[in-house]
Design a protein around this motif. Structure first.
Motif, PDB file in Angstrom:
ATOM      1  N   ALA A 135       0.824  -1.213   0.000  1.00 26.73           N
ATOM      2  CA  ALA A 135       0.000   0.000   0.000  1.00 26.73           C
ATOM      3  C   ALA A 135       0.857   1.262   0.000  1.00 26.73           C
ATOM      4  N   ALA A 136       1.889   1.293   0.839  1.00 22.76           N
ATOM      5  CA  ALA A 136       2.752   2.478   0.909  1.00 22.76           C
ATOM      6  C   ALA A 136       3.478   2.703  -0.421  1.00 22.76           C
ATOM      7  N   THR A 137       3.947   1.624  -1.025  1.00 25.13           N
ATOM      8  CA  THR A 137       4.638   1.748  -2.311  1.00 25.13           C
ATOM      9  C   THR A 137       3.679   2.234  -3.392  1.00 25.13           C
ATOM     10  N   TYR A 138       2.483   1.656  -3.407  1.00 25.10           N
ATOM     11  CA  TYR A 138       1.486   2.070  -4.400  1.00 25.10           C
ATOM     12  C   TYR A 138       1.167   3.562  -4.272  1.00 25.10           C
ATOM     13  N   TYR A 139       0.905   3.998  -3.050  1.00 27.90           N
ATOM     14  CA  TYR A 139       0.579   5.413  -2.854  1.00 27.90           C
ATOM     15  C   TYR A 139       1.772   6.317  -3.156  1.00 27.90           C
ATOM     16  N   THR A 140       2.966   5.870  -2.849  1.00 24.89           N
ATOM     17  CA  THR A 140       4.156   6.658  -3.186  1.00 24.89           C
ATOM     18  C   THR A 140       4.313   6.772  -4.702  1.00 24.89           C
ATOM     19  N   LEU A 141       4.149   5.651  -5.390  1.00 29.00           N
ATOM     20  CA  LEU A 141       4.298   5.658  -6.847  1.00 29.00           C
ATOM     21  C   LEU A 141       3.229   6.506  -7.535  1.00 29.00           C
ATOM     22  N   THR A 142       1.989   6.405  -7.062  1.00 24.53           N
ATOM     23  CA  THR A 142       0.900   7.124  -7.734  1.00 24.53           C
ATOM     24  C   THR A 142       0.755   8.570  -7.272  1.00 24.53           C
ATOM     25  N   ARG A 143       1.139   8.876  -6.048  1.00 28.40           N
ATOM     26  CA  ARG A 143       0.941  10.241  -5.542  1.00 28.40           C
ATOM     27  C   ARG A 143       2.201  11.095  -5.623  1.00 28.40           C
ATOM     28  N   ALA A 144       3.352  10.478  -5.363  1.00 25.70           N
ATOM     29  CA  ALA A 144       4.575  11.281  -5.280  1.00 25.70           C
ATOM     30  C   ALA A 144       5.494  11.130  -6.489  1.00 25.70           C
ATOM     31  N   LEU A 145       5.415  10.002  -7.177  1.00 23.65           N
ATOM     32  CA  LEU A 145       6.361   9.755  -8.269  1.00 23.65           C
ATOM     33  C   LEU A 145       5.732   9.797  -9.657  1.00 23.65           C
ATOM     34  N   GLY A 146       4.516  10.280  -9.755  1.00 24.06           N
ATOM     35  CA  GLY A 146       3.915  10.554 -11.054  1.00 24.06           C
ATOM     36  C   GLY A 146       3.329   9.381 -11.822  1.00 24.06           C
ATOM     37  N   LEU A 147       3.044   8.281 -11.152  1.00 20.08           N
ATOM     38  CA  LEU A 147       2.428   7.161 -11.875  1.00 20.08           C
ATOM     39  C   LEU A 147       0.916   7.107 -11.678  1.00 20.08           C
ATOM     40  N   ALA A 148       0.314   8.237 -11.366  1.00 27.45           N
ATOM     41  CA  ALA A 148      -1.128   8.281 -11.128  1.00 27.45           C
ATOM     42  C   ALA A 148      -1.919   7.874 -12.370  1.00 27.45           C
ATOM     43  N   THR A 149      -1.358   8.128 -13.535  1.00 25.07           N
ATOM     44  CA  THR A 149      -2.055   7.761 -14.777  1.00 25.07           C
ATOM     45  C   THR A 149      -1.826   6.294 -15.150  1.00 25.07           C
ATOM     46  N   LEU A 150      -0.946   5.617 -14.408  1.00 24.60           N
ATOM     47  CA  LEU A 150      -0.653   4.200 -14.661  1.00 24.60           C
ATOM     48  C   LEU A 150      -0.838   3.379 -13.374  1.00 24.60           C
ATOM     49  N   PRO A 151      -2.060   3.345 -12.842  1.00 26.92           N
ATOM     50  CA  PRO A 151      -2.268   2.677 -11.559  1.00 26.92           C
ATOM     51  C   PRO A 151      -2.013   1.166 -11.593  1.00 26.92           C
ATOM     52  N   VAL A 152      -2.279   0.529 -12.728  1.00 20.25           N
ATOM     53  CA  VAL A 152      -2.052  -0.921 -12.802  1.00 20.25           C
ATOM     54  C   VAL A 152      -0.554  -1.218 -12.767  1.00 20.25           C
ATOM     55  N   LEU A 153       0.239  -0.429 -13.460  1.00 18.42           N
ATOM     56  CA  LEU A 153       1.692  -0.585 -13.409  1.00 18.42           C
ATOM     57  C   LEU A 153       2.198  -0.332 -11.995  1.00 18.42           C
ATOM     58  N   ALA A 154       1.694   0.722 -11.369  1.00 15.02           N
ATOM     59  CA  ALA A 154       2.093   1.044  -9.997  1.00 15.02           C
ATOM     60  C   ALA A 154       1.734  -0.101  -9.049  1.00 15.02           C
ATOM     61  N   LYS A 155       0.555  -0.677  -9.235  1.00 17.62           N
ATOM     62  CA  LYS A 155       0.131  -1.784  -8.373  1.00 17.62           C
ATOM     63  C   LYS A 155       1.010  -3.011  -8.603  1.00 17.62           C
ATOM     64  N   GLY A 156       1.353  -3.284  -9.848  1.00 22.31           N
ATOM     65  CA  GLY A 156       2.234  -4.409 -10.161  1.00 22.31           C
ATOM     66  C   GLY A 156       3.604  -4.244  -9.519  1.00 22.31           C
ATOM     67  N   LEU A 157       4.172  -3.055  -9.597  1.00 19.20           N
ATOM     68  CA  LEU A 157       5.470  -2.785  -8.969  1.00 19.20           C
ATOM     69  C   LEU A 157       5.375  -2.893  -7.448  1.00 19.20           C
TER      70      LEU A 157
END
Length: 166
Positions: free
Chosen positions: A57-79
Motif C-alpha cells: 500500500a505504501a509503495t502504491y501510494y508513493t508511486l501514484t501520488r509522489a512519483l507521477g504514476l497516477a495515470t498508470l495505476p495498474v503498473l504502480a500496483k504491479g510494482l
C-alpha cells in the motif's frame, strides 16, 4: 540366552533411566514441539503478510501520488506487489522458516521460482474462493473476503513450509 538376545537387552549395570530411549514428544533439535514450531511459524508468516500489505500500500501510494504514476495505476500496483513479494520472500526465508540450514543446499533461484509459482496459484485460489463464496454460498462480502484470504493463506503457508523453504 542366545548371543542375539544378549545384544538386544540393555546392560543390567546401567540405571533403568539410561537404558530407556528418551522420547522427544515431537520436539525438534531446539527442543520446541513440532506443533508449537508450526504455530510459531504461522504467526510469523501472518506478521510478514501484514508487513507485505503495508509495504504494498505504501509503495502504491508513493508511486501514484509522489512519483507521477497516477495515470498508470495498474503498473504502480504491479510494482508495489512485486516489492511486497520480495519482502515476503526475504523474511519468510530468513525469519519465518529460518531456512539458514537450507540456504546453501537449495539454490535461491529454485526457491524464488517455487515461491512465485506458489503465489500465482494462490491468487487463483483467492479469486476462486471469493467468487464461489459470493455467487454460490451467497455470504456477505466480508465473509467471502475472509474465506478467500484464509484459503490463500493456508495454501501459501503449507507450500512455503514444506516445499519452498524445506
Amino acid at each position: 540366552m542366545t548371543a542375539e538376545t544378549k545384544m538386544i537387552l540393555p546392560s543390567p549395570r546401567l540405571p533403568l533411566r539410561s537404558r530407556l530411549p528418551s522420547p522427544d514428544f515431537g520436539r525438534g533439535a531446539g527442543g520446541e514441539g513440532k506443533i508449537q514450531k508450526t504455530l510459531t511459524q504461522a504467526f510469523r508468516y501472518a506478521l510478514v503478510g501484514v508487513s507485505n500489505t503495508l509495504i504494498d500500500a505504501a509503495t502504491y501510494y508513493t508511486l501514484t501520488r509522489a512519483l507521477g504514476l497516477a495515470t498508470l495505476p495498474v503498473l504502480a500496483k504491479g510494482l508495489a506487489y512485486a516489492i511486497g513479494m520480495t519482502n515476503s520472500f526475504y523474511w519468510n526465508r530468513t525469519w519465518t522458516f529460518r531456512a539458514k540450514d537450507t540456504i546453501y543446499r537449495v539454490p535461491i533461484w529454485r526457491a524464488a521460482f517455487l515461491f512465485t509459482l506458489t503465489h500465482i496459484v494462490a491468487l487463483g485460489i483467492n479469486a476462486g474462493v471469493m467468487a464461489l463464496s459470493l455467487n454460490l454460498l451467497h455470504v456477505p462480502e466480508i465473509v467471502a473476503l475472509i474465506l478467500a484470504t484464509a484459503a490463500a493463506f493456508g495454501w501459501n503457508f503449507f507450500l512455503n513450509k514444506w516445499v519452498v523453504f524445506k
